[in-house]
Every structure is written in structure tokens, then in C-alpha cells.
Design a protein around this motif. Structure first.
Motif, PDB file in Angstrom:
ATOM      1  N   ASP A 268       0.774  -1.385  -0.238  1.00 23.88           N
ATOM      2  CA  ASP A 268      -0.131   0.159  -0.321  1.00 23.88           C
ATOM      3  C   ASP A 268       1.134   1.503   0.283  1.00 23.88           C
ATOM      4  OD1 ASP A 268      -2.037  -1.133  -0.027  1.00 23.88           O
ATOM      5  OD2 ASP A 268      -2.287  -1.169   2.523  1.00 23.88           O
ATOM      6  N   ARG A 269       2.115   0.977   0.561  1.00 21.59           N
ATOM      7  CA  ARG A 269       3.307   2.443   0.583  1.00 21.59           C
ATOM      8  C   ARG A 269       3.235   3.142  -0.673  1.00 21.59           C
ATOM      9  NH1 ARG A 269       4.397   6.330   0.301  1.00 21.59           N
ATOM     10  NH2 ARG A 269       6.460   7.391   0.603  1.00 21.59           N
ATOM     11  N   PHE A 270       3.898   2.287  -1.317  1.00 16.78           N
ATOM     12  CA  PHE A 270       4.198   1.999  -2.624  1.00 16.78           C
ATOM     13  C   PHE A 270       3.028   2.916  -4.157  1.00 16.78           C
ATOM     14  CE2 PHE A 270       8.471   0.805  -2.766  1.00 16.78           C
ATOM     15  CZ  PHE A 270       8.880   0.142  -1.833  1.00 16.78           C
ATOM     16  N   ARG A 271       1.839   2.247  -3.501  1.00 15.91           N
ATOM     17  CA  ARG A 271       0.556   2.718  -4.499  1.00 15.91           C
ATOM     18  C   ARG A 271       0.699   4.085  -4.164  1.00 15.91           C
ATOM     19  NH1 ARG A 271       1.887  -0.786  -7.235  1.00 15.91           N
ATOM     20  NH2 ARG A 271       1.654  -2.822  -6.941  1.00 15.91           N
ATOM     21  N   LYS A 272       0.908   4.251  -3.089  1.00 15.00           N
ATOM     22  CA  LYS A 272       0.540   5.848  -2.721  1.00 15.00           C
ATOM     23  C   LYS A 272       1.305   7.184  -3.750  1.00 15.00           C
ATOM     24  CE  LYS A 272      -1.122   5.140   2.329  1.00 15.00           C
ATOM     25  NZ  LYS A 272      -0.270   4.709   3.453  1.00 15.00           N
ATOM     26  N   GLY A 273       3.390   6.075  -3.946  1.00 13.60           N
ATOM     27  CA  GLY A 273       3.558   7.640  -4.498  1.00 13.60           C
ATOM     28  C   GLY A 273       4.241   8.538  -3.588  1.00 13.60           C
ATOM     29  N   PRO A 274       5.320  10.006  -3.630  1.00 14.17           N
ATOM     30  CA  PRO A 274       5.875  10.487  -2.600  1.00 14.17           C
ATOM     31  C   PRO A 274       5.165  11.117  -1.829  1.00 14.17           C
ATOM     32  CG  PRO A 274       6.156  11.469  -5.082  1.00 14.17           C
ATOM     33  CD  PRO A 274       5.276   9.901  -5.303  1.00 14.17           C
ATOM     34  N   SER A 279      11.759  14.113  -2.522  1.00  7.93           N
ATOM     35  CA  SER A 279      12.893  12.855  -2.325  1.00  7.93           C
ATOM     36  C   SER A 279      13.181  12.008  -2.843  1.00  7.93           C
ATOM     37  CB  SER A 279      11.276  11.510  -1.772  1.00  7.93           C
ATOM     38  OG  SER A 279      12.426  10.723  -2.144  1.00  7.93           O
ATOM     39  N   HIS A 280      14.361  11.795  -2.553  1.00 13.69           N
ATOM     40  CA  HIS A 280      15.301  11.139  -4.705  1.00 13.69           C
ATOM     41  C   HIS A 280      14.292   9.724  -4.762  1.00 13.69           C
ATOM     42  CE1 HIS A 280      17.313  14.257  -2.049  1.00 13.69           C
ATOM     43  NE2 HIS A 280      17.877  14.294  -3.027  1.00 13.69           N
TER      44      HIS A 280
END
Ligand code: HEC
Ligand code: HEC
Length: 319
Positions: A268-274, A279-280
Motif C-alpha cells: 500500500d505504501r508503494f501505491r501512494k507515491g511520494p 524525495s530522491h
């Protein structure tokens, strides 16, 4: 005594002059490296695999798109790989190249030359590339899929300027810069599944998780910290002062950022984007990774040696 100073002054001057001359003469050093056994294919399944790598875990789009397209990259959109992004470094200005089939892009590069630049860090001209790309251990099959996709894109004409090295950069190029290659024999093909084994391949050899989440000397690129323990600090100057952002510890330790995260929370964290501005981490392309790819990476990170290294999360004001 006066004479001594006069002569040592002359000797010193000669030494400095010859150093400058050597730096000047050593700007086009050629290196030898084999051409990997990789050829592009026109098979639609291979091209599709290449596209999912380019805009996903391999995040080529993050560096090889135009700076005006930054928002689209962050949203995980397909953008032309026209190049033009500038990396403003202590050694000078480095330009990411145009990767479309145009003459200003990879039109004149052979499959072998593209594959050699990615695996062995030797450019089309035979020079050492600055080690920006983490694909030295990427399998033959994946390199061939990537190149197949690159060849299938529409051409985009954009001439990219030559890198502009300052004196320090020229010195580095003359005496220190060497091509970086693989750690050992590279796999022809890697099984794609949800195992930690595949996660390790993605994290180390495709997505560069290790390259950012391990502390290193930013001048030489050498690793100085324990694998995946975080601590790589990026300075971010802005109008309201200088801030820093440090990569979190991803090892399965109490002080690790992932401590207590379930596999689903990780996905789920990856689906949210930055979430942290500037952030690099290439969140845009990474948001396009499949559930299976993220499961594999999550499982692999559970197998890494736990290291205690508390890292402050988010932007930290430095001055
Ligand atoms: C982190 C940023 C970054 C990522 C990600 C990245 N590149 Fe690059 N790439 C660069 C930079 C910077 C250069 C120029 C380096 C130099 O001139 O020393 C470069 C150079 C190249 C070159 C030129 C080599 C030559 O001989 O001139 C090719 C081809 C290339 N990249 C392909 C790719 C592909 C394909 C991907 C994804 C699989 C990718 N890059 C991902 C930053 C990146
Ligand atoms: C170019 C550098 C870079 C790369 C490559 C990179 N990261 Fe990161 N990562 C960062 C930075 C900087 C942060 C801290 C800022 C943030 O949260 O965006 C971060 C944060 C994180 C976080 C914490 C997010 C949060 O909300 O607290 C996780 C999890 C993470 N990275 C995992 C990964 C994984 C897995 C990979 C490889 C698939 C990866 N990173 C590749 C730079 C990178």
C-alpha cells in the motif's frame, strides 16, 4: 637561499603545468569491455516486459525523461525518454541521454553497445561512464527486454549537450574514473516469482534499493555502511534554508522503518507515491511495480541482516 627558492619555484610551476597537461590529455581514455550476448527482439511479450521494467523497477524514466515532465514521472505516467535531465554535481554537469530511436538518441548505438554501457559502464565511445545506473548484474534476458522496448518507442528528436566537467571533474576523469562492472558471472535469465530470491535480484540489480538504502561515500560511490541499514544523507538547499533527507534503515531491526509493517502495508505504501516533497526515491515508477514484485522485495528485506541504526524520518532542517 634565494637561488634555492627560485629553483624550487620553477620546479613547482613545472609540476603544476605538467599536471594540468596530463589532465587535459587524459580526457578521452578508452576502456575495453566485452559486448554482452544480448539482442533486441520484436516479440510483443518481450517488448511489454521491457516496458514494465523501464517505467517500473528499473526506473529509466526517472532520469531519462525531460525535466518538464517531472510531474508526469511522479504520477507514474509513460513519458518520452527524450533525456535532458541535468545532474548538477560537485564534478560538473552530467546529462542523461536521449533513449529514443532518433539519431539524437540511441539510433546509432548497436544492441551490444547499449548492453555494454549498462553492464560494464563503458560508453558508446569507449569511455568510462559515471556510475549512475545500477544494472551491472541485470540478466541478459532483462537487458534484452529493455533494449527491445527502447527500439519500439516513437523517435523524439532532442540533442543532448556533452557533459560539462569542471576542473575537479576533469581530474576525476583523468585519474580516478574507471568503468564499474558486474560482481561476477551474470545470470542469463532469472525466474520471476514472489520469492526472496527474486526480491534480492530486483532490490540489488534492478531497482537500486541497495544503492540508496546503504550509506556510501558520495564522492567515490564506495559503500561505507552495512547493507540496507540506510543513513545515506542528501542535502536539499531551498529558499527557506538547507534541509537534509536521509534514507531509512530497511533491515528487520527495531530501529528499521519497516519494523511492524505487514506485507500489505508495504504494498500500500508503494501505491501512494511520494509523501516527502523532493524525495530522491523514484516513487513514480516504483508505484507501478506489480504486487508480486513488491511481495518478493518485502520477503527479501526480511532476510537481510538486522542492523541497529536509528534514522530521522522526513526533512531535517540543517541551517
Ligand atoms: C539514476 C539516474 C539514471 C537511471 C535510473 C538510468 N540512467 Fe541511464 N544514464 C544516466 C546518466 C547520468 C547517464 C550519463 C552518464 C555519463 O555520461 O557518464 C546515463 C547514460 C545512459 C546511456 C548512454 C551510454 C552511452 O554510451 O552514451 C544509456 C544507453 C542509458 N543511460 C540507458 C539507461 C536505461 C536503459 C535505463 C533503465 C534500464 C537507465 N539508463 C536508467 C542516468 C540514469
Ligand atoms: C534514489 C534513491 C532511492 C532509491 C533507488 C530507493 N530509495 Fe527508498 N527512500 C529514499 C529516500 C531519500 C527515502 C526517504 C524519503 C521518503 O520517504 O520518500 C526513502 C524511503 C523509503 C521507505 C520509507 C517510506 C516511508 O513512507 O517512510 C521505504 C519503505 C523505501 N524507501 C523502500 C525502498 C525500496 C524497497 C527500494 C527499491 C525498490 C528503494 N526504497 C529505492 C531513497 C531511495
Amino acid at each position: 637561499m634565494k637561488k634555492f627558492f627560485k629553483w624550487s619555484g620553477i620546479v613547482l610551476l613545472m609540476l603544476i603545468l605538467s599536471l594540468f597537461l596530463a589532465v587535459f590529455l587524459r580526457q578521452d581514455i578508452k576502456f575495453d569491455a566485452p559486448y554482452p550476448n544480448v539482442v533486441a527482439s520484436t516479440d510483443s511479450a518481450v517488448i511489454a516486459r521491457g516496458k514494465s521494467l523501464v517505467f517500473g523497477p528499473a526506473h529509466c524514466a526517472n532520469c531519462h525523461s525531460s525535466p518538464e515532465m517531472e510531474k508526469d514521472v511522479l504520477n507514474g505516467t509513460d513519458v518520452p525518454l527524450s533525456g535532458g535531465r541535468v545532474f548538477d554535481l560537485p564534478i560538473g554537469l552530467l546529462y542523461a541521454k536521449n533513449l529514443t530511436p532518433d539519431a539524437t538518441g540511441i539510433g546509432s548505438m548497436t544492441d551490444g553497445e547499449i548492453a555494454r554501457s549498462l553492464r560494464f559502464g563503458v560508453s558508446r565511445d569507449g569511455n568510462a561512464l559515471f556510475d549512475f545506473m545500477p544494472f551491472h548484474n541485470t540478466s541478459d534476458e532483462d537487458l534484452s527486454a529493455i533494449i527491445s522496448y527502447l527500439r519500439s518507442q516513437p523517435s523524439f528528436s532532442r540533442a543532448i549537450p556533452e557533459n560539462q566537467m569542471n576542473l575537479l571533474g576533469r581530474f576525476v576523469k583523468a585519474f580516478l574514473l574507471k568503468p564499474v562492472g558486474p560482481d561476477g558471472p551474470v545470470a542469463v535469465s532469472v525466474t520471476r516469482d514472489t520469492t526472496a530470491e527474486y526480491g534480492k535480484y530486483l532490490a540489488n540489480s534492478v531497482a537500486n534499493c541497495k544503492g540508496c538504502h546503504t550509506n556510501r561515500d558520495l564522492m567515490t560511490g564506495a559503500y561505507t555502511g552495512e547493507d540496507y541499514a540506510g543513513g545515506l544523507k542528501f542535502d536539499m538547499p531551498s529558499d527557506s534554508g538547507t534541509f537534509s533527507l536521509t534514507t531509512p534503515n530497511l533491515t528487520p531491526d527495531k530501529t528499521g522503518r519497516l519494523f511492524g509493517w505487514s506485507q500489505q502495508q508495504f504494498i500500500d505504501r508503494f501505491r501512494k507515491g511520494p509523501l516527502v516533497p523532493g524525495s530522491h526515491m523514484p516513487w513514480g515508477p516504483f508505484s507501478r511495480m506489480s504486487d508480486d514484485e513488491l511481495k518478493a522485495i518485502y520477503k527479501f528485506l526480511k532476510t537481510v541482516k538486522p542492523v541497529s541504526n536509528p534514522v530521522k524520518i522526513g526533512l531535517v532542517k540543517e541551517g
